[in-house]
Design a protein around this motif. Structure first.
Motif, short mmCIF file in Angstrom:
data_model
loop_
_atom_site.label_atom_id
_atom_site.label_comp_id
_atom_site.label_asym_id
_atom_site.label_seq_id
_atom_site.Cartn_x
_atom_site.Cartn_y
_atom_site.Cartn_z
N LEU A 19 0.83 -1.22 0.00
CA LEU A 19 0.00 0.00 0.00
C LEU A 19 0.86 1.26 0.00
N VAL A 20 1.95 1.23 0.72
CA VAL A 20 2.86 2.38 0.72
C VAL A 20 3.50 2.53 -0.66
N GLU A 21 3.87 1.41 -1.27
CA GLU A 21 4.40 1.44 -2.64
C GLU A 21 3.36 2.03 -3.60
N GLN A 22 2.13 1.57 -3.46
CA GLN A 22 1.04 2.07 -4.31
C GLN A 22 0.88 3.57 -4.12
N LEU A 23 0.94 4.03 -2.89
CA LEU A 23 0.83 5.45 -2.59
C LEU A 23 1.93 6.24 -3.30
N GLY A 24 3.13 5.72 -3.28
CA GLY A 24 4.24 6.38 -3.96
C GLY A 24 4.03 6.47 -5.46
N HIS A 25 3.56 5.39 -6.05
CA HIS A 25 3.32 5.38 -7.49
C HIS A 25 2.16 6.30 -7.88
N MET A 26 1.13 6.29 -7.06
CA MET A 26 0.00 7.18 -7.33
C MET A 26 0.42 8.64 -7.22
N THR A 27 1.27 8.94 -6.26
CA THR A 27 1.76 10.31 -6.09
C THR A 27 2.60 10.72 -7.30
N ALA A 28 3.46 9.83 -7.76
CA ALA A 28 4.28 10.12 -8.95
C ALA A 28 3.39 10.34 -10.17
N TYR A 29 2.37 9.53 -10.32
CA TYR A 29 1.43 9.67 -11.44
C TYR A 29 0.70 11.00 -11.34
N SER A 30 0.28 11.37 -10.16
CA SER A 30 -0.39 12.64 -9.94
C SER A 30 0.53 13.81 -10.31
N ASN A 31 1.78 13.72 -9.91
CA ASN A 31 2.75 14.77 -10.25
C ASN A 31 2.94 14.88 -11.76
N THR A 32 2.97 13.75 -12.44
CA THR A 32 3.10 13.75 -13.89
C THR A 32 1.88 14.38 -14.54
N LEU A 33 0.70 14.04 -14.05
CA LEU A 33 -0.51 14.65 -14.60
C LEU A 33 -0.52 16.16 -14.35
N ASP A 34 -0.07 16.58 -13.18
CA ASP A 34 0.03 18.02 -12.89
C ASP A 34 0.93 18.72 -13.91
N LEU A 35 2.06 18.10 -14.22
CA LEU A 35 2.98 18.70 -15.20
C LEU A 35 2.33 18.76 -16.58
N ARG A 36 1.66 17.70 -16.97
CA ARG A 36 0.99 17.70 -18.27
C ARG A 36 -0.07 18.78 -18.33
N ILE A 37 -0.85 18.91 -17.27
CA ILE A 37 -1.92 19.91 -17.23
C ILE A 37 -1.33 21.31 -17.31
N SER A 38 -0.20 21.53 -16.65
CA SER A 38 0.42 22.85 -16.68
C SER A 38 0.85 23.25 -18.09
N LEU A 39 1.09 22.27 -18.94
CA LEU A 39 1.47 22.55 -20.32
C LEU A 39 0.28 22.85 -21.23
N PHE A 40 -0.91 22.61 -20.75
CA PHE A 40 -2.11 22.89 -21.54
C PHE A 40 -2.35 24.37 -21.70
N LYS A 41 -1.82 25.16 -20.79
CA LYS A 41 -2.14 26.59 -20.75
C LYS A 41 -1.25 27.41 -21.66
#
Length: 64
Positions: free
Chosen positions: A42-64
């Protein structure tokens, strides 16, 4: 905004809800009643989900 951009934003919103739920669980008493392997996974999953969220944040920031 293009369709794929809306899907990425929707994915991020959904992920943030799941991420917050998992964070709350990991810091709760029931988490410590799980086996060590389940806790670890579960802690591993949390880390991967956080990394995925950070990647999505970066992608979204490029939309503007």
């Amino acid at each position: 905004m293009q369709d794929y951009q809306e899907r990425v934003i929707d994915e991020q919103a959904s992920l943030l809800i799941k991420l917050e739920s998992l964070k709350k669980f990991v810091y709760s008493n029931p988490f410590y009643k799980l086996s060590r392997i389940d806790q670890y996974l579960l802690v591993e999953q949390l880390g991967h989900m956080t990394a995925y969220s950070n990647t999505l944040d970066l992608r979204i920031s490029l939309f503007k």
